[in-house]
Design an enzyme around this catalytic site. Structure first.
Site, PDB file in Angstrom:
ATOM      1  CG  ASP A 156      51.410  54.648  17.927  1.00 36.58           C
ATOM      2  OD1 ASP A 156      51.823  54.917  17.139  1.00 36.58           O
ATOM      3  OD2 ASP A 156      52.031  54.281  18.746  1.00 36.58           O
ATOM      4  CG  ASN A 187      57.221  49.182  28.109  1.00 36.86           C
ATOM      5  OD1 ASN A 187      56.212  49.183  27.090  1.00 36.86           O
ATOM      6  ND2 ASN A 187      57.157  50.598  28.152  1.00 36.86           N
ATOM      7  CG  HIS A 196      54.576  50.721  24.540  1.00 36.10           C
ATOM      8  ND1 HIS A 196      55.291  51.455  24.428  1.00 36.10           N
ATOM      9  CD2 HIS A 196      55.248  50.311  23.197  1.00 36.10           C
ATOM     10  CE1 HIS A 196      56.036  51.711  23.960  1.00 36.10           C
ATOM     11  NE2 HIS A 196      56.098  51.281  22.867  1.00 36.10           N
ATOM     12  CD  GLU A 246      54.058  54.108  27.812  1.00 37.83           C
ATOM     13  OE1 GLU A 246      54.319  52.385  27.009  1.00 37.83           O
ATOM     14  OE2 GLU A 246      54.751  54.698  27.219  1.00 37.83           O
TER      15      GLU A 246
HETATM   16  P1  PGA Z   1      60.768  49.499  17.730  1.00 40.73           P
HETATM   17  O1  PGA Z   1      59.613  50.356  18.919  1.00 40.73           O
HETATM   18  O2  PGA Z   1      60.056  49.433  17.130  1.00 40.73           O
HETATM   19  O3  PGA Z   1      61.541  50.794  17.626  1.00 40.73           O
HETATM   20  O4  PGA Z   1      62.140  49.389  18.902  1.00 40.73           O
HETATM   21  C1  PGA Z   1      58.816  49.468  18.583  1.00 40.73           C
HETATM   22  C2  PGA Z   1      57.252  49.881  19.620  1.00 40.73           C
HETATM   23  O5  PGA Z   1      57.666  50.825  20.877  1.00 40.73           O
HETATM   24  O6  PGA Z   1      56.486  49.655  19.679  1.00 40.73           O
END
Ligand code: PGA
Length: 242
Positions: free
Chosen positions: A67, A136, A138, A143
């Site tokens: 992404d 969340n 995702h 999302e």
């Molecule tokens: P993080 O992000 O490793 O900084 O918690 C994970 C994500 O949002 O995919």
């Protein structure tokens, strides 16, 4: 037949090392000159990349970006491509021709998606998808509720994601992009092996939901429940509700 994720619980100190060992073993098990791999950005994989930098003899692979923010300048240090370059791709001496990355500043989103699709069309499915998990649910920029059923698309980012991302750069949420390019769940579902990295107390509830709820668009990560080969590497804090 129902597949079940294979869960490895580790303490925080060994998290990166275990993730690196699992990844290297998978790379070695794939009978291909250069396996096709996607890798995550975020805080979670930092110890994984640290351990990979220390490891020797990592098999070569082709990297596909998972992404990327849409609309940042090509020299913006917040680009996920720049982060991955600093953390792992340059330390591994990965040549530019083995990296397939989004151009955040592409003026035409649809043309950029078409360009990426062309670059991957003869590569086959991903051999390994290493993924992080948002609080969340995702996966990449897929999302909750809003994700598209496309292989690659531009996703609107939720406020929760923009806030979490603003924290990486200590900048106000309004300075973060509103959209991001992402590999979509149909493409990620084709990966022969998925490795989900989950670390920290803030992920405990969503990890439990990921594993226990019937596949739902409310928790995009639930698609992993029935994939053919899923390894979840989780530290004790994130595993506390399992
Ligand atoms: P993080 O992000 O490793 O900084 O918690 C994970 C994500 O949002 O995919």
């Amino acid at each position: 037949m129902t597949n079940k994720p294979f869960i490895i619980t580790t303490n925080e100190d060994n998290f990166g090392q275990i993730a690196a060992e699992v990844f290297i073993e998978l790379l070695q098990s794939i009978n291909k000159q250069k396996p096709f791999v996607t890798l995550p950005t975020g805080d979670t994989p930092v110890p994984f990349y640290h351990a990979l930098r220390e490891a020797k003899n990592i098999p070569a692979f082709i990297y596909l970006q998972l992404d990327e923010y849409a609309g940042l300048d090509r020299d913006d240090p917040r680009l996920f491509s720049a982060w991955l370059d600093r953390d792992i791709l340059s330390p591994l001496d990965m040549p530019p021709q083995d990296r397939i990355t989004f151009q955040s500043d592409a003026p035409d989103h649809q043309a950029e998606i078409a360009r990426m699709q062309k670059l991957i069309q003869d590569k086959g499915p991903l051999d390994i998808a290493v993924l992080g998990l948002g609080t969340n649910g995702h996966i990449a920029f897929n999302e909750p509720n809003g994700f598209a059923d496309d292989d690659i698309y531009v996703a609107p980012l939720t406020d929760e994601t923009r806030r979490a991302n603003a924290a990486y750069w200590q900048c106000p949420i309004n300075n973060m992009p509103t959209h991001g390019y992402t590999l979509g769940i149909p493409l990620l579902k084709q990966a022969k092996h998925s490795v989900l990295l989950v670390k920290g107390q803030s992920k405990a509830t969503i990890l439990k939901r990921t594993l226990n709820e019937t596949e739902t668009r409310e928790v995009p990560s639930t698609y992993l429940q029935d994939q053919q080969s899923v390894t979840i590497i989780v530290d004790e804090a994130a595993a506390s509700q399992l």
